[in-house]
Design an enzyme around this catalytic site. Structure first.
Site, PDB file in Angstrom:
ATOM      1  N   HIS A  42      50.115  43.210  36.949  1.00 23.86           N
ATOM      2  CA  HIS A  42      49.083  42.334  37.707  1.00 23.86           C
ATOM      3  C   HIS A  42      49.373  42.110  39.035  1.00 23.86           C
ATOM      4  O   HIS A  42      50.366  41.305  39.073  1.00 23.86           O
ATOM      5  CB  HIS A  42      48.846  41.360  36.555  1.00 23.86           C
ATOM      6  CG  HIS A  42      47.778  40.386  36.998  1.00 23.86           C
ATOM      7  ND1 HIS A  42      47.887  39.108  37.040  1.00 23.86           N
ATOM      8  CD2 HIS A  42      46.464  40.674  37.250  1.00 23.86           C
ATOM      9  CE1 HIS A  42      46.845  38.374  37.352  1.00 23.86           C
ATOM     10  NE2 HIS A  42      45.862  39.253  37.520  1.00 23.86           N
ATOM     11  N   GLU A  69      47.734  46.831  39.404  1.00 22.30           N
ATOM     12  CA  GLU A  69      46.215  46.306  39.810  1.00 22.30           C
ATOM     13  C   GLU A  69      46.271  45.324  40.960  1.00 22.30           C
ATOM     14  O   GLU A  69      47.244  44.632  41.446  1.00 22.30           O
ATOM     15  CB  GLU A  69      45.982  45.256  38.417  1.00 22.30           C
ATOM     16  CG  GLU A  69      44.629  44.651  38.363  1.00 22.30           C
ATOM     17  CD  GLU A  69      44.839  43.296  39.140  1.00 22.30           C
ATOM     18  OE1 GLU A  69      43.434  42.753  39.097  1.00 22.30           O
ATOM     19  OE2 GLU A  69      45.474  42.736  39.610  1.00 22.30           O
ATOM     20  N   HIS A  84      43.896  38.008  46.352  1.00 19.03           N
ATOM     21  CA  HIS A  84      43.211  37.511  45.053  1.00 19.03           C
ATOM     22  C   HIS A  84      42.044  36.336  45.427  1.00 19.03           C
ATOM     23  O   HIS A  84      41.159  36.316  45.225  1.00 19.03           O
ATOM     24  CB  HIS A  84      44.294  37.041  44.035  1.00 19.03           C
ATOM     25  CG  HIS A  84      43.713  36.379  42.949  1.00 19.03           C
ATOM     26  ND1 HIS A  84      43.177  35.066  42.701  1.00 19.03           N
ATOM     27  CD2 HIS A  84      43.309  36.783  41.777  1.00 19.03           C
ATOM     28  CE1 HIS A  84      42.485  34.832  41.720  1.00 19.03           C
ATOM     29  NE2 HIS A  84      42.745  36.050  41.236  1.00 19.03           N
ATOM     30  N   GLU A 152      40.156  45.748  41.874  1.00 12.41           N
ATOM     31  CA  GLU A 152      39.565  44.517  41.412  1.00 12.41           C
ATOM     32  C   GLU A 152      38.520  44.284  42.664  1.00 12.41           C
ATOM     33  O   GLU A 152      39.095  43.859  43.513  1.00 12.41           O
ATOM     34  CB  GLU A 152      39.798  43.520  40.752  1.00 12.41           C
ATOM     35  CG  GLU A 152      38.923  42.344  40.351  1.00 12.41           C
ATOM     36  CD  GLU A 152      39.413  41.216  39.790  1.00 12.41           C
ATOM     37  OE1 GLU A 152      38.960  40.152  39.723  1.00 12.41           O
ATOM     38  OE2 GLU A 152      40.583  41.509  39.342  1.00 12.41           O
TER      39      GLU A 152
END
Length: 293
Positions: A42, A69, A84, A152
């Site tokens: 992650h 990710e 993020h 993402e």
């Protein structure tokens, strides 16, 4: 990923998330058996290096984890960067470098300005000078490390057209050829419309939705999402079975990966549910728990 975002995604049609395998890299420790859930690092190995930096994916590679990710957002001048939060404050020194630019949103800074920021010393002095990578820089390092990616798209409502721009960067960097599309790339989001857009633009790409839709909603998601990635606190044996009972847009059973699983106890619990993958800040901890199971 944040649990509060998952709670916000139980509206009528959202997308699905992704789970991918882990294997050895650079003579690192052996990967877990294919009988176990797949393990995804992650934001890279983010418990050991600053999240979403090149150092974090390098650390994941050294630990033997192939799948990583990341999170993608857009700058003021239209460049895609890997970070993020929609604010630069938590993971960079932006408040020191640009003290008069509050609230320090990614979208309010150019790529050149963001490139000046220290994205490592907040984590540890060892990583002082680490930078927020552009998506192009990130993809080049993923390729160099022979890694695979769960990408993402963050906050797409803030960045109209980010889906097309992401695909353009991936194409320019050689990531939309058949071999990589088939087995090395997943695109996911908490936003169902964003995942629908990716699926419409490139139906061959594996897509995922981040959240926990109701069982009744799952057939609608399965029209455009190959996977559902849910918080580990929101799933059960029955929910995982309901996902596996459906086929996704590529005619294969819908999959589920769960996040963010960082303890041996949680790892064993979700593995018992039969999840397809585990997204974790501590891939080495998860791997060891799966080996002991």
């Amino acid at each position: 990923m944040h649990a509060r975002a998952a709670a916000a995604t139980t509206t009528a049609l959202l997308g699905a998330a992704v789970v991918l395998p882990i294997s050895t890299a650079h003579a690192a420790p052996a990967a877990v058996s294919s009988d176990h859930p797949l393990v995804i690092a992650h934001r890279g190995a983010s418990a050991q290096a600053p999240e979403n930096t090149l150092a974090a994916i390098d650390r994941a590679a050294r630990l033997g984890f192939r799948w990583v990710e990341n999170d993608v957002q857009r700058t003021k001048d239209g460049q895609l960067v890997v970070i993020h939060d929609d604010s630069l404050t938590r993971t960079t020194d932006v408040e020191e470098v640009f003290p008069d630019r509050a609230p320090w949103k990614v979208k309010d800074f150019t790529a050149a300005e963001i490139a000046r920021l220290d994205a490592g010393s907040w984590f540890s002095p060892r990583y002082t000078g680490a930078r927020v990578p552009t998506l192009k820089q990130y993809m080049n390092r993923v390729s160099h490390n022979h890694q695979k990616l769960v990408l993402e798209i963050k906050n797409p409502a803030l960045y109209p057209g980010i889906e097309q721009e992401t695909l353009k960067v991936l194409s320019n960097e050689g990531w939309l050829g058949p071999a990589r599309v088939r087995s090395k790339l997943v695109i996911q989001s908490f936003d169902a419309d964003s995942i629908r857009t990716v699926h419409a633009l490139r139906p061959d790409i594996k897509t995922g939705f981040l959240g926990t839709p109701s069982v009744a909603e799952l057939p609608a998601y399965a029209q455009f999402a190959d996977q559902i990635n849910s918080s580990h606190t929101t799933i059960s044996l029955g929910y995982v079975a309901a996902i596996h009972a459906l086929d996704g847009p590529h005619g294969k059973p819908l999959e589920i990966s769960t996040w963010t699983v960082d303890t041996p106890e949680d790892t064993r619990r979700v593995a018992g549910f039969g999840v397809d993958g585990v997204i974790t800040n501590k891939p080495d901890v998860v791997r060891e728990a799966l080996r002991e199971d």
